[in-house]
Design a protein around this motif. Structure first.
Motif, short mmCIF file in Angstrom:
data_model
loop_
_atom_site.label_atom_id
_atom_site.label_comp_id
_atom_site.label_asym_id
_atom_site.label_seq_id
_atom_site.Cartn_x
_atom_site.Cartn_y
_atom_site.Cartn_z
N ILE A 9 83.35 -4.61 -29.10
CA ILE A 9 84.06 -4.17 -27.90
C ILE A 9 83.09 -3.45 -26.96
CG2 ILE A 9 85.95 -2.76 -27.03
CD1 ILE A 9 86.78 -5.28 -28.65
N SER A 10 82.22 -2.64 -27.54
CA SER A 10 81.20 -1.95 -26.74
C SER A 10 80.30 -2.95 -26.02
CB SER A 10 80.36 -1.03 -27.63
OG SER A 10 79.30 -0.45 -26.91
N TRP A 11 79.96 -4.05 -26.71
CA TRP A 11 79.12 -5.06 -26.08
C TRP A 11 79.84 -5.69 -24.88
CZ3 TRP A 11 79.26 -9.99 -24.51
CH2 TRP A 11 78.04 -10.58 -24.16
N LEU A 12 81.14 -5.92 -25.02
CA LEU A 12 81.89 -6.48 -23.90
C LEU A 12 81.91 -5.53 -22.71
CD1 LEU A 12 84.89 -8.15 -25.77
CD2 LEU A 12 82.99 -9.32 -24.63
N TYR A 13 81.94 -4.23 -22.97
CA TYR A 13 81.86 -3.25 -21.88
C TYR A 13 80.49 -3.34 -21.20
CZ TYR A 13 86.09 -1.16 -23.87
OH TYR A 13 87.37 -0.95 -24.33
N PHE A 14 79.45 -3.61 -21.99
CA PHE A 14 78.12 -3.81 -21.40
C PHE A 14 78.14 -5.03 -20.48
CE2 PHE A 14 74.73 -6.98 -22.33
CZ PHE A 14 73.85 -6.59 -21.33
N ASN A 15 78.72 -6.14 -20.94
CA ASN A 15 78.74 -7.34 -20.11
C ASN A 15 79.58 -7.13 -18.86
OD1 ASN A 15 77.45 -9.84 -20.02
ND2 ASN A 15 79.28 -10.95 -20.67
N GLU A 16 80.55 -6.23 -18.95
CA GLU A 16 81.32 -5.85 -17.76
C GLU A 16 80.40 -5.21 -16.72
OE1 GLU A 16 84.67 -5.22 -15.30
OE2 GLU A 16 84.71 -6.21 -17.26
N ARG A 17 79.41 -4.45 -17.19
CA ARG A 17 78.45 -3.82 -16.25
C ARG A 17 77.62 -4.89 -15.53
NH1 ARG A 17 78.54 -0.19 -20.60
NH2 ARG A 17 76.55 -0.74 -21.58
N VAL A 18 77.30 -5.97 -16.25
CA VAL A 18 76.60 -7.09 -15.61
C VAL A 18 77.49 -7.69 -14.53
CG1 VAL A 18 75.58 -9.37 -15.98
CG2 VAL A 18 75.26 -7.58 -17.69
N LEU A 19 78.78 -7.81 -14.82
CA LEU A 19 79.73 -8.35 -13.85
C LEU A 19 79.84 -7.42 -12.63
CD1 LEU A 19 81.35 -10.96 -13.85
CD2 LEU A 19 83.28 -9.69 -14.84
N GLN A 20 79.69 -6.12 -12.86
CA GLN A 20 79.71 -5.17 -11.74
C GLN A 20 78.59 -5.46 -10.75
OE1 GLN A 20 79.52 -1.38 -13.84
NE2 GLN A 20 81.65 -0.94 -13.33
#
Length: 684
Positions: free
Chosen positions: A13-24
């Motif tokens: 789940i933490s990794w998905l939050y990281f990928n969300e930062r890429v999307l930002q």
């Protein structure tokens, strides 16, 4: 009685939050438009790997037994459902960014990504000719038949599911499957310009436009094609009982990867339900594996999206900076013998490392080169230098890590080339990945042996060195080089030594030594001495280390973490982690360096390392951490870390809400990557 687990964010789940930062970054309108497209591509590529590696692991865990939660501390099946919920939301955001923002902003720049319905007569003729000349011969449509098995879909390949319908017998629709040849052809076709308007069409839509030229022998009134992409389990299942050469075993395992268990089916959200049902039935997929997407898959290809517009639509390319007082026009060995030097990539040039290896290849005094290689560039100048050294009679000992994920085949190919040229190749260790980035040059000077070393946080890869932020140290420090020699000797014999004084080496010592460094900060905090830690890494996910950091924070140690990716530690929790702050910097370059700073009672210790603080790096890999002993370099690293800690433009706070909130803007804006370049440019 089992030990209570610390408060943790699930790592997936933490990794998905990281990928969300890429999307930002893709959503950030201050980022140049073509770069925003590339961040969408990076997001997509990251997600592909996630479904090839992490989700299969969870799937295996969920099948072990009914008490998985007791064993692992979480319910794998529940996490898989949570992953799907997050990914579906992210895919919606992705589609909105691409379709409702990026496409419109490209149009404002007079750049149009058009589909098969938007071709005028002239552009249609161009596309038909392109299709006939370059594309038609590469297409292999497979007609689906109930009496035949469904074709085996390749991992991550893009396919069209095609349906042909005759209005007089709609119930007898024909289905076909066709792979899109994106590996052999450019994904983007630039069409002739008209009135200063630029037009780009995707290979997918060229095929859609010309479907009649493929299926003309059938009687149909309507034809429709929808993209699908299957992501398979990509973890290797190595058979350790085989006696044949390991390289052959790995090659066979790579073939198995292509037929791994299906993990995700990405499909065009506009696909009719009956077509999707037909497909799911044929592939025997679980509902959690179904991810709706847009009409274009393998969006990672968009990282090569052509800029046919203004130069300002991309980041300006900053020229690599020179390292103060390190002259590539002179012997690099003579200069390193006098003092240590640090390369800060990508701000400074990787050419210094190439120069180091090239000089070693032709220097009559050099007798031996030892090096570990994890990921290599496609046309590697590092390899060329090593081959040149072997041709010049040097003994070259090269450990190539064949298990570097997704680079296995590339590394196998390089291994064969090196062996053909007389390089002594070590394939690594069966149960451990050699992830260290170290090189040792042995010279005979005036009858004595001297050593020259390069130790780094990133790979010996000139391509990634242009986009990865890493540190690379040149040193002749006798204790460091002597311990490196001992380490290389152990790797050659496939044994691990303990008892290093300078180096911090996994798998036997890193966990213990990092624990002792943290314990020292706890002791100093209790005694009223300066006590703090600044730790920078890609990921933090080891439970015991997280608990140690919680203990240190509770003891009064101020902890600042800079973590790009996964972070299972939860900062800012009252009574647990008030003294711990975590930021993540996502910007034009990928933050890859590992830096450990400890107050040490006022006599600060600084280490660079190849290892993240994850269980695999601590216990299952060969990693090397090394101290920075030169006071000028220590100050340089500290200054760079201070610049990163001040970032309030690209730094996000990692907090218990996992909302990826940007650090608050102050009166002055700080952007670490820009400011570091300026710092190094004007450093005296």
């Amino acid at each position: 009685m089992s030990k209570q687990k610390p408060l943790l964010t699930n790592r997936e789940i933490s990794w998905l939050y990281f990928n969300e930062r890429v999307l930002q970054e893709a959503a950030d309108k201050t980022v140049p438009l073509i770069e925003r497209i590339r961040f969408l591509a990076i997001f997509s590529s990251n997600l592909d790997e996630f479904y090839r590696v992490r989700v299969p692991t969870l799937s295996r865990l969920s099948n072990i037994n009914t008490k998985a939660k007791e064993v692992f501390g979480y319910n794998p099946k529940k996490i898989i459902k949570q992953i799907k919920n997050i990914v579906v939301k992210q895919e919606r955001k992705f589609n909105h960014l691409y379709e409702d923002e990026i496409i419109k902003e490209l149009a404002q720049e007079k750049i149009f990504i058009i589909n098969e319905y938007q071709l005028n007569v002239a552009r249609g003729q161009f596309v038909k000719k392109y299709f006939k000349d370059k594309l038609l011969s590469t297409l292999v449509p497979i007609m689906l038949d109930e009496s035949k098995p469904f074709p085996e879909l390749k991992d991550r390949a893009i396919y069209f599911l095609v349906r042909l319908i005759n209005k007089d017998a709609p119930e007898k629709a024909r289905y076909s499957l066709m792979e899109i040849p994106t590996k052999s052809l450019e994904r983007f076709i630039v069409l002739p310009e008209t009135n200063h308007l630029k037009f780009i069409i995707l290979l997918d839509d060229v095929i859609r436009y010309c479907l009649d030229n493929i299926y003309f022998i059938f009687d149909y009134d309507t034809i429709e094609a929808y993209s699908i992409q299957l992501t398979r389990d990509a973890e290797l299942d190595l058979d350790r009982s085989v006696s044949e050469k390991f390289i052959d075993t790995l090659t066979k395992s790579l073939q198995k990867r292509k037929k791994g268990k299906p993990m995700r089916l990405l499909y065009d959200n506009n696909m009719p339900l009956d077509m999707l049902t037909f497909l799911v039935d044929k592939l025997d997929l679980d509902s959690d594996a179904l991810i709706p997407g847009n009409r274009y898959h393998n969006f990672k290809d968009f990282i090569a999206f052509p800029n046919v517009g203004r130069p300002e639509l991309e980041y300006e390319k900053d020229p690599p900076l020179e390292i103060l007082n390190l002259d590539m026009g002179k012997s690099i060995f003579t200069q390193i013998a006098k003092r240590d030097y640090l390369i800060n990539l990508p701000y400074q040039s990787f050419d210094y490392i190439i120069h180091f290896l090239r000089e070693a290849a032709i220097d009559p005094k050099v007798v031996e080169i030892d090096i570990t290689l994890y990921r290599l560039a496609e046309n590697s100048r590092v390899i060329n230098a090593l081959i040149n050294a072997a041709r010049n009679g040097k003994r070259v000992n090269c450990l190539v890590e064949l298990k570097a994920r997704f680079d296995e085949q590339n590394n196998i190919n390089w291994t064969k080339r090196l062996e053909e040229e007389g390089v002594q190749v070590n394939y690594g260790l069966l149960d451990y990945k050699v992830h260290s980035k170290i090189c040792l040059i042995t010279r005979k000077e005036k009858g004595k042996v001297s050593y020259y070393a390069n130790l780094a946080t990133g790979n010996f890869n000139e391509k990634s060195a242009r986009i990865y932020c890493d540190h690379s140290l040149f040193t002749t420090h006798p204790e460091i080089t002597a311990e490196l020699k001992r380490l290389f000797k152990g790797l050659d014999k496939k044994v691990f030594y303990k008892g290093y004084n300078c180096l911090i080496v996994s798998p036997l010592e890193t966990r213990e030594k990092v624990g002792l460094l943290i314990d020292a900060e706890i002791k100093n905090a209790r005694e009223g001495k300066p006590a703090y830690m600044i730790l920078k890494m890609n990921s933090l996910a080891d439970e015991d280390i997280v608990q140690k950091l919680y203990d240190a924070g509770a003891a009064g140690v101020k902890i600042q973490l800079i973590i790009r990716g996964m972070c299972t530690l939860v900062p800012g929790v009252e009574g647990l982690s008030e003294n711990i702050e975590v930021i993540s910097i996502i910007d034009r370059y990928l933050e890859h360096a590992r830096v450990w700073i400890f107050a040490n009672g006022g006599d600060e210790k600084i280490f660079l390392a190849s290892a993240d603080l994850m269980t695999r790096n601590l216990d299952h890999r060969v990693e090397v951490g090394f101290p920075i002993l030169d006071p000028n370099i220590r100050k340089e690293i500290r200054d760079i870390i201070n610049i990163q800690l001040k970032d309030n433009t690209k730094a996000r706070e990692i907090n218990s809400l996992n909302n990826n909130r940007y650090k608050p803007k102050g009166k002055v804006s700080y952007r670490a990557q820009t400011d570091i370049y300026t710092y190094l440019k004007y450093k005296k």
